[in-house]
Write a protein that holds these residues in place. Structure first.
Motif, short mmCIF file in Angstrom:
data_model
loop_
_atom_site.label_atom_id
_atom_site.label_comp_id
_atom_site.label_asym_id
_atom_site.label_seq_id
_atom_site.Cartn_x
_atom_site.Cartn_y
_atom_site.Cartn_z
N HIS A 257 0.83 -1.29 0.02
CA HIS A 257 -0.02 -0.01 0.17
C HIS A 257 0.89 1.13 0.04
O HIS A 257 0.51 2.08 -0.79
N HIS A 277 -4.98 4.25 -0.13
CA HIS A 277 -3.70 3.21 0.06
C HIS A 277 -3.09 3.34 1.35
O HIS A 277 -2.87 2.59 2.06
N GLU A 280 -5.30 2.24 4.09
CA GLU A 280 -5.31 0.76 4.35
C GLU A 280 -4.17 0.15 4.81
O GLU A 280 -4.08 -0.61 5.57
N SER A 281 -3.11 0.94 4.51
CA SER A 281 -1.73 0.67 5.21
C SER A 281 -1.63 0.71 6.79
O SER A 281 -1.10 -0.15 7.37
#
Length: 316
Positions: A257, A277, A280-281
């Motif tokens: 990500h 991203h 999400e990381s």
């Protein structure tokens, strides 16, 4: 097709690739030339890959089955069974453009002093969404200056089979970076080049072993030894093998990500996608890199590019 008519053999290793395999196969079976074959080594898949291969049964496709032995051994077996003088690599999660083989074959026919040619690629994420287009050096001099970094995106390459054997084949003890070893050794035997057009859609997935991951001093030492000798010790092979473990680990998912977020900031400035991203990381594991990039994503594009260039200068 008679052996004498074949110009190129596409060689693909498949291991549990059911999510993307059909797309990859269609892309290589729909090339705009006729005189080629596709050799697939099913490297002990335990998912639905074998069934997918059976649905593509055709005269052009050769499928070899074996217990799981790893990428280097699978590719060496596939190339050993390939009947054409040129080998095109293809991964089971990528997609080739319809004109890929034709353009690369024409280049190698015009340039007999070149032993291998790759191309740029459209990089896609695991769902197939576009991320960015690579801008790799094209001429031999520029690629050679980057060695021992691999000159190519592995699955974009076409190379001469006789030179592959003269270079020593894929080093089977190297369970990662086999292509780096091979292409460094092949570059000693002739010129290398990349074609400018992106002839491949290259998929980034979290579980892949990648140059994006930081290499240790010990790994670099072993890599240089493999390039020189095309062999490493059992202890060195065991060290390298550690890099293939925990393919679904949180660390790899965080790296995946964060890498995509960087590309959405540096390469085509899509800050909303970058922040997606990065969130999400951090959901996988809170990390300083994602937090810093999240802050950067709110800066103007020109300033982001300045920061990127400064960071690159600091690394050189």
């Amino acid at each position: 097709m008679p052996h004498s008519d074949l110009k190129v053999s596409v060689v693909m290793s498949v291991y549990n690739a059911e999510s993307y395999l059909a797309q990859a196969l269609r892309s290589v079976l729909e090339q705009d030339i006729e005189n080629y074959e596709v050799v697939v080594v099913d490297d002990g898949s335990s998912d639905g890959s074998s069934e997918i291969l059976r649905t593509f049964a055709c005269e052009r496709l050769v499928v070899l089955e074996q217990d799981n032995r790893g990428l280097a051994k699978a590719l060496n077996r596939g190339i050993r069974n390939a009947r054409a003088p040129l080998i095109a690599r293809m991964d089971a999660d990528d997609r080739s453009t319809p004109n890929r083989l034709r353009l690369q074959l024409e280049f190698l026919e015009r340039n007999r002093d070149h032993v291998a040619v790759g191309s740029n690629a459209r990089v896609i994420d695991k769902e197939g969404g576009y991320v960015y287009t690579t801008e790799r050096p094209q001429e031999d001099e520029g690629l050679r200056a980057r060695l021992p970094e691999t000159p190519f995106i592995h699955s974009s390459t076409v190379f001469r089979k006789d030179v592959f054997y003269a270079a020593g084949k894929y080093c089977e003890q190297m369970v990662v970076a086999q292509d780096t070893v091979l292409f460094n050794r092949m570059a000693r035997l002739g010129k290398v080049a990349n074609l400018a057009p992106p002839l491949l859609e290259y998929r980034i997935v979290p579980s892949a072993n990648s140059a994006r991951e930081k290499k240790s001093v010990e790994f670099t030492r072993i890599l240089h030894k493999a390039i020189e000798d095309n062999a490493i010790s059992e202890e060195e092979a065991a060290y390298v093998a550690q890099r293939t473990r925990d393919r679904e680990s949180p660390r790899r998912l965080v790296n995946y990500h964060n890498f995509l977020a960087k590309k959405f900031l540096w390469n085509n400035f899509r800050p909303d996608d970058a922040r997606k991203h990065l969130r999400e990381s951090c959901q996988v594991k809170a990390n300083v890199n994602a937090a810093a990039l999240y802050f950067v994503s709110f800066l103007p594009s020109a300033l982001v590019q300045q920061l990127y260039r400064a960071a690159k200068r600091g690394q050189s």
